[in-house]
Design a protein around this motif. Structure first.
Motif, mmCIF file in Angstrom:
data_model
loop_
_atom_site.group_PDB
_atom_site.id
_atom_site.type_symbol
_atom_site.label_atom_id
_atom_site.label_comp_id
_atom_site.label_asym_id
_atom_site.label_seq_id
_atom_site.Cartn_x
_atom_site.Cartn_y
_atom_site.Cartn_z
ATOM 1 N N GLN A 361 0.858 -1.189 0.000
ATOM 2 C CA GLN A 361 0.000 0.000 0.000
ATOM 3 C C GLN A 361 0.890 1.233 0.000
ATOM 4 O O GLN A 361 2.000 1.197 0.529
ATOM 5 C CB GLN A 361 -0.907 0.025 1.238
ATOM 6 C CG GLN A 361 -1.880 -1.119 1.320
ATOM 7 C CD GLN A 361 -2.581 -1.150 2.666
ATOM 8 O OE1 GLN A 361 -2.441 -2.088 3.426
ATOM 9 N NE2 GLN A 361 -3.329 -0.090 2.956
ATOM 10 N N THR A 384 5.034 -0.305 8.504
ATOM 11 C CA THR A 384 4.198 0.806 8.052
ATOM 12 C C THR A 384 4.933 2.117 8.279
ATOM 13 O O THR A 384 5.624 2.292 9.287
ATOM 14 C CB THR A 384 2.856 0.848 8.813
ATOM 15 O OG1 THR A 384 3.092 1.149 10.194
ATOM 16 C CG2 THR A 384 2.130 -0.477 8.704
ATOM 17 N N TRP A 390 -2.895 -0.105 9.697
ATOM 18 C CA TRP A 390 -2.941 -1.404 9.022
ATOM 19 C C TRP A 390 -2.131 -2.467 9.757
ATOM 20 O O TRP A 390 -2.131 -3.642 9.354
ATOM 21 C CB TRP A 390 -2.414 -1.271 7.593
ATOM 22 C CG TRP A 390 -3.291 -0.391 6.752
ATOM 23 C CD1 TRP A 390 -3.010 0.869 6.301
ATOM 24 C CD2 TRP A 390 -4.608 -0.701 6.299
ATOM 25 N NE1 TRP A 390 -4.071 1.361 5.585
ATOM 26 C CE2 TRP A 390 -5.063 0.421 5.570
ATOM 27 C CE3 TRP A 390 -5.439 -1.800 6.442
ATOM 28 C CZ2 TRP A 390 -6.322 0.457 4.987
ATOM 29 C CZ3 TRP A 390 -6.700 -1.767 5.861
ATOM 30 C CH2 TRP A 390 -7.124 -0.648 5.142
ATOM 31 N N HIS A 393 -3.951 -5.675 10.911
ATOM 32 C CA HIS A 393 -4.342 -6.547 9.802
ATOM 33 C C HIS A 393 -3.180 -7.452 9.399
ATOM 34 O O HIS A 393 -3.342 -8.676 9.255
ATOM 35 C CB HIS A 393 -4.786 -5.707 8.606
ATOM 36 C CG HIS A 393 -4.931 -6.490 7.335
ATOM 37 N ND1 HIS A 393 -6.012 -7.305 7.089
ATOM 38 C CD2 HIS A 393 -4.112 -6.605 6.262
ATOM 39 C CE1 HIS A 393 -5.867 -7.877 5.901
ATOM 40 N NE2 HIS A 393 -4.717 -7.467 5.387
ATOM 41 N N ALA A 411 -5.991 -5.793 1.894
ATOM 42 C CA ALA A 411 -6.217 -4.810 2.955
ATOM 43 C C ALA A 411 -7.193 -3.741 2.463
ATOM 44 O O ALA A 411 -6.830 -2.844 1.720
ATOM 45 C CB ALA A 411 -4.905 -4.172 3.389
ATOM 46 N N ASP A 412 -8.440 -3.887 2.849
ATOM 47 C CA ASP A 412 -9.438 -2.855 2.588
ATOM 48 C C ASP A 412 -9.513 -2.471 1.107
ATOM 49 O O ASP A 412 -9.685 -1.302 0.761
ATOM 50 C CB ASP A 412 -9.116 -1.614 3.434
ATOM 51 C CG ASP A 412 -10.320 -0.678 3.527
ATOM 52 O OD1 ASP A 412 -11.456 -1.180 3.551
ATOM 53 O OD2 ASP A 412 -10.112 0.543 3.557
#
Length: 456
Positions: A361, A384, A390, A393, A411-412
């Motif tokens: 991401q 991250t 996140w 997750h 993830a989403d």
């Protein structure tokens, strides 16, 4: 040892975070016996993460970082007294003041100390610092507040990078010298270390990678340093941030599996002897421990994490006062965080236990991302940067050995940002000025052993 594990004498050697949380947990679990906590510093247990952040920035004083107690552990605190030895047969901890403490069960939580500059004369120059204790932080913060012309930081691990960040936030010129190819490479691998290097240079850090400091200059007072590339740095302050040394020397004659990587223990925090036999009355917790983790192929992990110290101390304390069927393993997934140069960096898992990484991401250019690490086709870690929400997750994916790379939209609904995984480029720790945050010590012993068999 008493029949009831909630009675007897327990000694905790180490009066920092792990020692305090273990003492509290022992009482919470019903231990009613004698509890003694030994610490070589004169201060009550205090929190270390603020030392390289708020304290260096002048936003908090070093003596304001004392750890809150969840409950009074009703312990005999022996502060300012160093443990010098362990008699495992007589079950006594030997102390620097000539005394000794008998025990039925012992918890080793002696943690680490800052690795000193190897030349004692140069290390003694006025203006040369390390940063590990609250006293260290108080002295360094005072020197930074005086407005030095330039600060030299040796080592670009998390501690060195946070010190450099504090200097720049104070408006102080700073040079960082790192033996490895980039900052944080030992903790995050080559891909994210490029972002860390750009982050530092964008904030005005004079970053020198691939070099070592060969000499600290000065006549009583530090004035600068010579580097291996032939250059010289003129500075008023030097901070040696070359990693940590585990406090195991006092155990040299104890017969335990104790060495430079720490004290080896099983998943229940019981210490091993030097011959691999698990002990029944000696436990280990915190930065000084090495323990096997099933998520990482049972390799021995040495961690320098706040969260690990708490979780492992609680498991050790539980097992010290519980019968064997009720004991539980320390299986917490490592989590750590750092704040530097306006970035919030959080990690779960073991990034160094990887061979590939993918930006799942965000992006490197946006400096807002999630990097997912994999080894042999499964997810082993995630880091991250300014996307901490996140983390939970990806922790679930690590705990369930989810396949690597993560599926698109894992993830989403976010698609994978990089089409193919990249090598995680984890360096050999020997090429770093500092140790990695997580050390995978494998199955190799710390010393060569000769097995002596009785004759006949």
């Amino acid at each position: 040892m008493p029949g009831d594990l909630r009675e007897g004498r327990i000694v905790v050697v180490g009066a920092s975070l792990a020692g305090l949380r273990a003492a509290e947990t022992l009482r919470e679990k019903g231990f009613t016996g004698s509890l003694t906590v030994v610490g070589d510093e004169p201060h009550p247990p205090y929190d270390r993460p603020p030392l390289s952040k708020q304290v260096l920035l002048g936003k908090a004083s070093a003596d304001s970082t004392e750890l809150p107690m969840r409950r009074d552990p009703e312990a005999d605190w022996r502060l300012g007294v160093r443990a010098t030895g362990l008699d495992p047969v007589g079950k006594r901890v030997l102390l620097a003041d000539g005394g000794s403490l008998p025990f039925d069960r012992l918890l080793i939580a002696t943690g680490t100390r800052a690795r000193p500059w190897p030349n004692p004369r140069e290390a003694a120059l006025d203006g040369v610092f390390t940063l590990r204790t609250s006293d260290d932080a108080g002295l360094l913060a005072e020197r930074l507040a005086a407005g030095p012309r330039r600060v030299l930081v040796i080592g670009a691990g998390f501690a060195g990078s946070e010190i450099a960040s504090a200097c720049r936030e104070r408006g102080i010129e700073v040079t960082v010298a790192e033996r490895g190819p980039a900052p944080l490479v030992g903790a995050l691998g080559g891909t994210l270390s490029k972002l860390a290097a750009g982050m530092q240079r964008a904030h005005g850090v004079d970053l020198r990678c691939g070099v070592t400091v060969t000499r600290l200059r000065g006549d009583g007072r530090f004035t600068g340093a010579d580097l291996s590339d032939g250059s010289r740095v003129d500075a008023d302050v030097c901070v040696v941030a070359m990693g940590a040394v585990r406090n195991v020397e006092w155990l040299a004659d104890a017969g335990l599996a104790a060495g430079p990587q720490g004290v080896a223990c099983d998943a229940g925090c019981r210490a091993f002897t030097m011959y691999g036999i698990v002990t029944d009355n000696v436990f280990v917790a915190g930065d000084v421990s090495r323990f096997p983790h099933p998520l990482f192929e049972y390799q021995m992990l040495s961690l320098e994490h706040w969260g690990n110290a708490v979780a492992q101390a609680e498991v050790a304390a539980h097992n010290m006062v519980s019968p064997e069927p009720l004991r539980r393993p320390h299986l917490a997934v490592p989590v750590f965080w750092s704040s530097q140069f306006g970035f919030n960096i959080k990690s779960v898992g073991v990034p160094t236990f990887s061979d590939q990484v993918v930006i799942a991401q965000g992006s490197l250019t946006a400096r807002r991302l999630v990097a997912v690490y994999g080894y042999r086709g499964r997810i082993t870690a995630a880091v991250t940067i300014n996307m901490a929400k996140w983390l939970e997750h990806y922790q679930r994916l690590i705990e369930t050995a989810a396949p690597f790379p993560p599926a698109p939209g894992a993830a989403d609904g976010h698609p994978l940002v990089t089409e193919f995984p990249l090598p995680s480029d984890v360096p050999n720790p020997k090429v770093l000025s500092h140790g990695p945050t997580v050390a995978l010590t494998g199955h190799l012993p710390d010393r060569r052993l000769t097995v002596v068999r009785p004759g006949g």
